[in-house]
Scaffold this active site. Structure first.
Site, PDB file in Angstrom:
ATOM      1  N   ARG A   1       0.845  -1.196   0.000  1.00 53.29           N
ATOM      2  CA  ARG A   1       0.000   0.000   0.000  1.00 53.29           C
ATOM      3  C   ARG A   1       0.876   1.240   0.000  1.00 53.29           C
ATOM      4  NH1 ARG A   1      -3.654  -2.456  -1.516  1.00 53.29           N
ATOM      5  NH2 ARG A   1      -5.674  -2.824  -0.571  1.00 53.29           N
TER       6      ARG A   1
ATOM      7  N   HIS B   1      -1.407   0.780  -9.620  1.00 49.32           N
ATOM      8  CA  HIS B   1      -2.080  -0.095  -8.645  1.00 49.32           C
ATOM      9  C   HIS B   1      -2.804  -1.242  -9.383  1.00 49.32           C
ATOM     10  CE1 HIS B   1      -4.044  -0.296  -4.399  1.00 49.32           C
ATOM     11  NE2 HIS B   1      -3.985  -1.510  -4.934  1.00 49.32           N
TER      12      HIS B   1
END
Ligand code: NAP
Ligand code: GLV
Length: 315
Positions: A230, A278
């Site tokens: 993350r 992502h």
């Protein structure tokens, strides 16, 4: 009793897919929720803040992703079981991403591509896999699958986790005491940690400076960072400082402090950084909805849910 799909820019796809797989079920897509009291099960990704609290009969939240930090940012998150997404589809995609990025940097591809831009033909030294120690920070479901694939290519492997682990072919380190020895023996740092209060900002200059220096030779010029965990784990200004001072040689980043990565971020321009949007492991709609329906069936049949999150530790 109704199913709800909420959040995500793939909401419509999840709705269509869930309807197709379970035509007998009443499925609703936020914000067209009808009577809120009907909603019992939710498939969620970045649901609007406070939105889940209105469903007073909610019994289950299934996260579209393996990471559940998107749920814990909601101060009104209902107190119901949260199941995170664990599936061979997602795992296979992450393994591909991590192997791809590891090979890319060990084969010094950012330098080779720079040579191509100037039409330069020159050999660079290359480390063999058994000269390279890949350290996987977060040796959980995804980390262990990546370790298996990297081990098959001949890399030496270390892993770091919160609780002590025993993983075949991996030298395991755990907890605060294990972090520094783990870093000291790592040339390629693969990050597959969840974002929790304990891991926020963990990828900082202080940590990068602890990465192995013994692997630094002309064939692998310095440590490599691969973050597919993350964005909140990393301090982006520190990644740039580490690259400038040489405590990092190169990085692949799939996740960012702010997503989408702002166009004025200096990360975009750095020659030794690979940026992906992502998408390291963007699972198929069918796999996600099948998993959602399986958890509902398990709950309705009195079977234990799979991959239930512990809200006390946040993953
Ligand atoms: P997982 O099975 O829960 O594994 C997480 C690992 O991190 C475990 O080994 C855990 O230790 C370790 N960990 C957690 N907190 C820690 C701490 N404070 N100190 C040390 N180790 C810690 O999760 P997963 O399924 O592998 O997924 C990992 C993460 O990958 C997700 O949370 C998500 O953020 C990210 N992800 C990203 C993408 C993408 O497309 N970029 C896709 C999927 C997932 P223990 O083993 O002791 O619990
Ligand atoms: C994606 O980021 C996930 O957590 O699965």
């Amino acid at each position: 009793m109704s199913l709800l799909v909420i959040g995500s820019d793939r909401l419509d796809d999840f709705y269509v897919c869930t309807k197709a797989m379970a035509p007998e079920r009443d499925v609703r897509a936020y914000p067209d929720v009808g009577n809120v009291a009907d909603i019992k099960y939710a498939l969620a990704w970045k649901a609007p803040m406070g939105s889940l609290a209105q469903f007073e009969n909610l019994e289950l939240i299934v996260s579209v992703g393996a990471g559940v930090d998107h749920l814990f940012t909601d101060p009104e998150l209902p107190d119901v079981p949260i199941v995170r997404y664990v599936d061979p589809d997602l795992t296979a995609r992450m393994v591909q991403y991590v192997v791809l990025q590891t090979l890319f940097h060990v084969r010094r591809m950012t330098e080779i591509q720079a040579q191509q831009r100037t039409k330069k033909w020159a050999f660079l030294g290359e480390a063999m896999p058994d000269e390279v120690r890949v350290g996987i920070m977060g040796i959980g479901v995804l980390g262990q699958a990546c370790a298996k694939a990297l081990g098959g290519l001949g890399y030496r492997l270390n892993g770091w986790s919160r609780s002590p682990k025993n993983v075949d072919g991996v030298t395991c380190f755990a907890g605060d005491d294990g972090l520094e020895p783990f870093l000291n023996q790592t040339d390629v740092l693969v990050v597959l940690l969840p974002f929790t209060p304990a891991t926020k900002g963990i990828l900082n200059l202080d940590l990068f400076r602890k990465l192995s220096t013994s692997g630094r030779h002309e064939r692998l010029p310095g440590p490599v960072l691969i973050n597919a965990g993350r964005g909140g784990l990393q301090v982006e200004a520190d990644i740039l400082s580490a690259l400038d001072e040489g405590s990092l040689y190169a990085a692949s980043l799939d996740v960012f402090e702010t997503e989408p990565l702002p166009s004025d971020s200096p990360l975009w321009e750095h020659e030794h950084i690979v940026i992906t949007p992502h998408n390291a492991a963007e699972s198929a709609n069918e796999s996600i909805t099948r998993y959602f329906l399986r958890q509902i069936e398990r709950l309705e049949n009195g079977q234990p849910l799979e991959n239930v999150v512990d809200p006390k530790i946040g993953y």
